[in-house]
Write a protein that holds these residues in place. Structure first.
Motif, mmCIF file in Angstrom:
data_model
loop_
_atom_site.group_PDB
_atom_site.id
_atom_site.type_symbol
_atom_site.label_atom_id
_atom_site.label_comp_id
_atom_site.label_asym_id
_atom_site.label_seq_id
_atom_site.Cartn_x
_atom_site.Cartn_y
_atom_site.Cartn_z
ATOM 1 N N VAL A 30 0.868 -1.181 0.000
ATOM 2 C CA VAL A 30 0.000 0.000 0.000
ATOM 3 C C VAL A 30 0.903 1.229 0.000
ATOM 4 N N SER A 31 0.392 2.330 -0.494
ATOM 5 C CA SER A 31 1.186 3.556 -0.523
ATOM 6 C C SER A 31 1.120 4.265 0.823
ATOM 7 N N TYR A 32 2.244 4.858 1.209
ATOM 8 C CA TYR A 32 2.304 5.694 2.404
ATOM 9 C C TYR A 32 3.311 6.792 2.112
ATOM 10 N N TRP A 33 2.814 8.012 1.928
ATOM 11 C CA TRP A 33 3.706 9.109 1.594
ATOM 12 C C TRP A 33 3.121 10.414 2.095
ATOM 13 N N GLU A 34 3.741 11.522 1.735
ATOM 14 C CA GLU A 34 3.414 12.820 2.315
ATOM 15 C C GLU A 34 1.929 13.162 2.200
ATOM 16 N N ARG A 35 1.307 12.872 1.060
ATOM 17 C CA ARG A 35 -0.055 13.348 0.824
ATOM 18 C C ARG A 35 -1.140 12.454 1.431
ATOM 19 N N ASN A 36 -0.783 11.242 1.847
ATOM 20 C CA ASN A 36 -1.812 10.399 2.466
ATOM 21 C C ASN A 36 -1.392 9.903 3.849
ATOM 22 N N LYS A 37 -0.373 10.562 4.427
ATOM 23 C CA LYS A 37 0.243 10.057 5.658
ATOM 24 C C LYS A 37 -0.733 9.961 6.824
ATOM 25 N N LEU A 38 -1.707 10.878 6.906
ATOM 26 C CA LEU A 38 -2.617 10.858 8.052
ATOM 27 C C LEU A 38 -3.665 9.755 7.912
ATOM 28 N N ALA A 39 -4.370 9.748 6.790
ATOM 29 C CA ALA A 39 -5.409 8.736 6.586
ATOM 30 C C ALA A 39 -4.815 7.336 6.507
ATOM 31 N N ARG A 40 -3.754 7.167 5.729
ATOM 32 C CA ARG A 40 -3.149 5.844 5.603
ATOM 33 C C ARG A 40 -2.464 5.441 6.910
ATOM 34 N N GLY A 41 -1.934 6.413 7.620
ATOM 35 C CA GLY A 41 -1.321 6.110 8.906
ATOM 36 C C GLY A 41 -2.315 5.480 9.872
ATOM 37 N N ARG A 42 -3.539 5.984 9.889
ATOM 38 C CA ARG A 42 -4.569 5.399 10.765
ATOM 39 C C ARG A 42 -4.891 3.970 10.352
ATOM 40 N N GLU A 43 -4.929 3.731 9.042
ATOM 41 C CA GLU A 43 -5.193 2.373 8.550
ATOM 42 C C GLU A 43 -4.080 1.411 8.962
#
Length: 229
Positions: A30-43
């Protein structure tokens, strides 16, 4: 490790999948980078809370160094989830090893501020530390930052490395210097080709780097090494 974990969180899934495919690894990415760090971080935290093992991968360098991965690491530690570092490439250490500048003490200060006034003030504060300074910079701002370094540090002989730990990395030598002869004279008898490459690195002042970079479109990520006074 990438074969053993349940999930790989990566800066660019296309690049990481190419690596996994090369080694016949089929772990989900899965992608995890600057623009999705908050939402993906929770996942990802939910995955970890459910007992799954997650690997964090970046395109280059070390995860969580000038990278949003530190947020995920912080959340995991706060929840008592073990974080296991895997040693790997680091542009900071790579630049220092090839710079020929004292590195027994140094400060890594990440990316300088974008606004000119704040950038100048930060550089002045770093100058007062009187130690080697390592900075990251983007291709869009490297010329402005080099100009600011010239104003603050004067004609200090700095090293400007590009794309370190990547396929097209370079640590330029001084323009016009007879590198071939110098490299042979300085390194003859060592029997070590790697030493020869390091010996060929010769830093130059900010103005010379600016002139060199203006000769062609500026591309890639930069590491700047500034010697202490």
């Amino acid at each position: 490790m990438l074969r053993e974990v349940d999930l790989v969180a990566c800066e660019d899934t296309r690049r990481t999948r190419a690596l996994l495919t090369h080694f016949d690894i089929h772990t989900r990415t899965v992608s995890y980078w600057e623009r999705n760090k908050l939402a993906r971080g929770r996942e990802l935290m939910r995955e970890l809370a459910d007992g799954r093992a997650v690997a964090l991968v970046t395109d280059a360098g070390t995860p969580a160094i000038s990278d949003p991965g530190f947020l995920l690491v912080r959340e995991a530690r706060a929840c008592g989830i073990p974080v296991v570092p895997v040693p790997g490439p680091s542009a900071v250490v790579a630049a220092l090893s090839a710079a020929g500048i004292p590195a027994d003490r140094f400060v890594f200060d990440g990316f300088p501020p974008v606004k000119p006034g704040r950038r100048a003030n930060r550089l002045k504060a770093l100058r007062e530390l009187e130690t080697t300074v390592v900075l990251y910079e983007s291709p869009h701002r490297v010329l402005a930052t080099l100009e600011a370094i010239g104003h603050v540090f004067g004609a200090a002989e700095i090293v400007v490395a590009r794309e370190l730990t990547k396929q097209f990395e370079e640590v330029p030598v001084r323009a016009g210097y007879p590198v071939g002869d110098w490299q042979v004279d300085l390194c003859a008898g060592t029997g070590d080709a790697a030493v020869g490459l390091v010996c060929a690195v010769h830093p130059d002042g900010p103005a010379a780097h600016i002139e060199r970079l203006k000769r062609a479109p500026v591309r890639g990520e930069f590491v700047l090494v500034i010697p202490g006074r």
